[in-house]
Write an enzyme that holds these catalytic residues in place. Structure first.
Site, mmCIF file in Angstrom:
data_model
loop_
_atom_site.group_PDB
_atom_site.id
_atom_site.type_symbol
_atom_site.label_atom_id
_atom_site.label_comp_id
_atom_site.label_asym_id
_atom_site.label_seq_id
_atom_site.Cartn_x
_atom_site.Cartn_y
_atom_site.Cartn_z
ATOM 1 N N ASP A 39 20.233 -32.777 113.414
ATOM 2 C CA ASP A 39 19.711 -31.935 114.472
ATOM 3 C C ASP A 39 20.268 -32.386 115.819
ATOM 4 O OD1 ASP A 39 17.612 -29.955 115.415
ATOM 5 O OD2 ASP A 39 16.927 -31.755 116.458
ATOM 6 N N GLU A 64 24.612 -30.115 113.680
ATOM 7 C CA GLU A 64 24.298 -29.033 114.597
ATOM 8 C C GLU A 64 25.041 -29.400 115.874
ATOM 9 O OE1 GLU A 64 20.424 -26.613 116.250
ATOM 10 O OE2 GLU A 64 20.298 -28.794 116.158
#
Length: 710
Positions: free
Chosen positions: A353, A389
């Site tokens: 993330d 990401e």
């Protein structure tokens, strides 16, 4: 209570609580501490605390061996040192701290209490004040665990990237409404490992599940005040402990076995386990957040602090703090955690993330950062699937296409351009780049199309049904007056905003959803789909359902006719991709032959019946075109480099609002057969190789020309 048990010096490594013959070795890193006390707690509610000062400090690691300690022992730490926020230090021995290396949570945070904060909440000086309230009655505790588990020859599937199909799901939301399971198994690790869930995943055809965070996380205090929870789990407190609320049992040892059993069962089904991990920030938030673990253990070593004002945190995540990878302690924490989940829990990869935040150094984002170097040279981590990401919220944080060799990335460009093209808002030449594997982004440093993780929807944003149903977000249930969540949609020209009973509008929406889903599985790269999209799941227009632990997020297993149709359509798409090698190549489609004597790898087709030329691409908005993938014998496709013969595949896309007459290319094998379409399509079935047809508006079709095996 203070007491000193008979203890030995122990060893500084490994960090954490390690079960050994006759007792447990405890080791805690803190570069700036002056003293560390190990705090042991009885199992009873409000149990007695026994404090033991760790006797040794080696290379900034405080350690000691405590004889007689057994698995199941609850523990925490009190760390002594300067409370000097202006210098970046926030030690406070009145705060009981969770071991950053705790392998299980023996007691979760009971409730948000003023004692959990290192400063006095009512003080005008805010975080500069010193809070001497003891937090032990409310703080989370770690637990000593016995890691033994009978893996019984568990073997990771090791699915090649070009054969990988990722299914992003939430452990709880996936089976919470699966009523055929006993109630205690719904929404759990065991529920995901159940026969019903396994049968569904195998029939669907996915090769990997990407689990939303399963590291132990906290529910933010502001959410609890609203009666909500942090459902997604992007608020990590422990990078080694699994989330206990997803287990069917309150016993941490049994829960650990349940998690491992889930991984083992998925592997038996040939499905890999990828974890969505949040190493960019912790649940301790900004300087006004609680002191629960890292902040009290060694604030200056674990977090990125402002160089001008160390009282404050550098925040590239929007969550109040950012873990530092510049300090060896922060990088070691990340590396040790990743290795633990691979070696001890047998997971197959990670999705990072806000990964750009991890690669930030003194002067910003750095492709040559120590974070990338450490993972790239690691003999364990360099062999698993690594997905970034590739952005954060800081300046220069959008790094799609810039991660190094060995990394795959969520391709945000793919999502945006595919959506725009099917809305009729962009030219086909942009879509052709994404269909080909996004060579313009990834064709460097030995990277291939598998560096592009393609997606249309993900947990963050509209789900597929809502994407084609709503023009605006409807996040009222989040109790923030819909100020939260990005405005990530525009009108899809489907005739109505929101749900409707109009059958024509419903049919058009379903067709557009199928167009998007089909494009995903017909593109080079690695497809990732959001669980529930194939079941026509709706979040009622909520595009930021992070706090919705209810029917907004939970998937239904009671499928109506439309949901059943979508599931079957998705199965057909995945089966088509897996059976036709030209749809999943190891090389970018470049419009040229890979080997002498072979045809071009792709031919872009004009509806008039000829290959597209530069004038076609430049002629305004080209919304209808074909992608012809000639069949060939492809050595680069098969396992162990064994050649596989592929049929020819012709994909016809019409994003225009009108029907378009199309002449198909000359079939290079048997006559074209319609394999799949997103709406009813009439094809002349006479045995001719260049059929003509009227391609309906906003539709996609796939044709196959069978080739004899060579």
């Amino acid at each position: 209570m203070n007491s000193q048990s008979a203890l030995g010096p122990g060893t500084p490594y490994p960090l954490g609580a390690t079960l050994k013959s006759g007792g447990v070795n405890f080791a805690l890193f803190s570069a700036h501490a002056e003293k560390v006390e190990l705090c042991l707690f009885d199992q009873a509610e409000g149990g007695q605390e026994t404090r033991i000062e760790l006797p040794e400090c080696t290379n900034q690691v405080w350690h000691g061996f405590i004889p007689g300690i057994q698995p199941g022992q609850l523990y925490g730490y009190r760390v002594y040192g300067p409370y000097a926020p202006d210098q970046g230090h926030r030690f406070n021995p009145h705060k009981l701290l969770l071991d950053p290396y705790a392998k299980a949570i023996g007691r979760p945070l009971k409730e948000w209490d003023a004692s959990l904060f290192g400063y006095n909440l009512e003080d005008e000086a805010l975080d500069l004040s010193f809070n001497d309230q003891d937090s032990s009655a409310h703080a989370p505790l770690g637990m000593v665990v016995d890691p033994h588990f009978d893996w019984d020859g568990d073997t990771p599937p090791e699915t090649p990237w070009h054969r990988t199909i990722i299914y992003e799901l939430h452990v709880k939301g996936f089976t919470q409404k699966l009523t055929s399971l006993p109630e205690n198994l719904r929404g759990t690790y065991a529920g995901l490992a159940s026969d019903e869930a396994m049968d569904y995943l195998k029939k669907l055809g996915v090769t990997a599940v990407e689990l939303l965070p399963v590291h132990h996380h906290l529910d933010d205090s502001f959410l609890q005040e609203r009666g909500l929870t942090n459902y997604w789990g992007y608020n990590t407190l422990s990078y080694f402990a699994f989330e206990p609320t997803y287990a069917s049992t309150p016993d941490p040892h049994a829960a650990m076995h349940e998690f491992k059993g889930m991984v083992k069962r998925l592997h038996e089904a040939g499905i890999e386990v990828i974890l969505d991990v949040v190493y960019n920030h912790t649940a301790e938030s900004s300087e006004r957040g609680p002191t629960l673990s890292f902040r009290g253990v060694d604030n200056a070593s674990y977090y990125r602090l402002s160089q001008e004002h160390p009282r404050y945190y550098e925040d590239f995540t929007g969550c109040g703090n950012t873990l530092t990878m510049e300090n060896p302690s922060g990088l070691r924490l990340l590396m040790d955690s990743l290795r633990y989940w691979v070696t001890e829990m047998h997971v197959d990869g990670f999705r990072f993330d806000l990964a750009s935040a991890l690669a930030r150094e003194l002067y910003g984002w750095n492709k040559l950062s120590s974070f990338f170097d450490a993972i790239g040279q690691d003999p364990v981590l360099s062999t698993v699937k690594l997905i970034a990401e590739p952005w954060d919220i800081g300046m220069g944080g959008y790094q799609v296409g810039n991660f190094p060799t060995g990394w795959a990335e969520w391709n945000g460009r793919y999502r945006d351009e595919v959506r725009r093209c099917w809305k009729g808002n962009d030219r086909a030449n942009e879509l052709s780049k994404r269909l080909s594997g996004s060579a313009d982004l990834y064709n460097h440093s030995g990277r291939g199309p598998h560096a592009s993780v393609n997606f249309i929807t993900a947990h963050d944003g509209f789900c597929l049904r809502d994407l084609v149903t709503y023009n605006d977000k409807h996040n009222e249930a989040n109790l923030e007056d819909s100020r939260d969540g990005a405005n990530d949609n525009e009108s899809w020209n489907c005739g109505h905003e929101g749900e409707t009973e109009d059958p024509q509008i419903q049919a058009l929406r379903l067709r557009q959803a199928k167009n998007l889903l089909a494009t995903l599985f017909l593109s080079q790269g690695v497809p990732m789909m959001l669980a529930g999209d194939e079941r026509w799941h709706t979040q009622q227009g909520n595009n930021n359902a992070y706090c919705q632990d209810n029917d907004i997020s939970w998937l239904s297993w009671d499928l109506d006719a439309t949901a059943t149709e979508m599931v079957e359509f998705t199965r057909q798409l995945i089966a088509l991709r897996q059976e036709q090698p030209v749809l999943a190549r190891k090389n970018f489609l470049m419009g040229q032959a890979l080997e002498e004597g072979q045809p071009k790898d792709v031919i872009w087709w004009n509806p008039e019946g000829r290959e597209m030329n530069e004038a076609d691409w430049d002629a305004g908005f080209t919304r209808c075109f074909g992608m012809w993938l000639p069949g060939s014998t492809l050595r680069e496709i098969g396992r162990n480099h064994q050649p596989r013969t592929s049929d020819s595949v012709f994909v016809l896309m019409n994003a225009h609002f009108e029907d378009v007459n199309v002449t198909l290319p000359q079939a290079d094998g048997a006559p074209w057969q319609l394999r799949l379409a997103t709406t009813e399509l009439k094809l002349d079935k006479r045995a001719r190789k260049t059929p003509q047809l009227a391609c309906p508006s906003r539709s996609l079709a796939v044709f196959i020309s069978k080739r004899a095996a060579s």
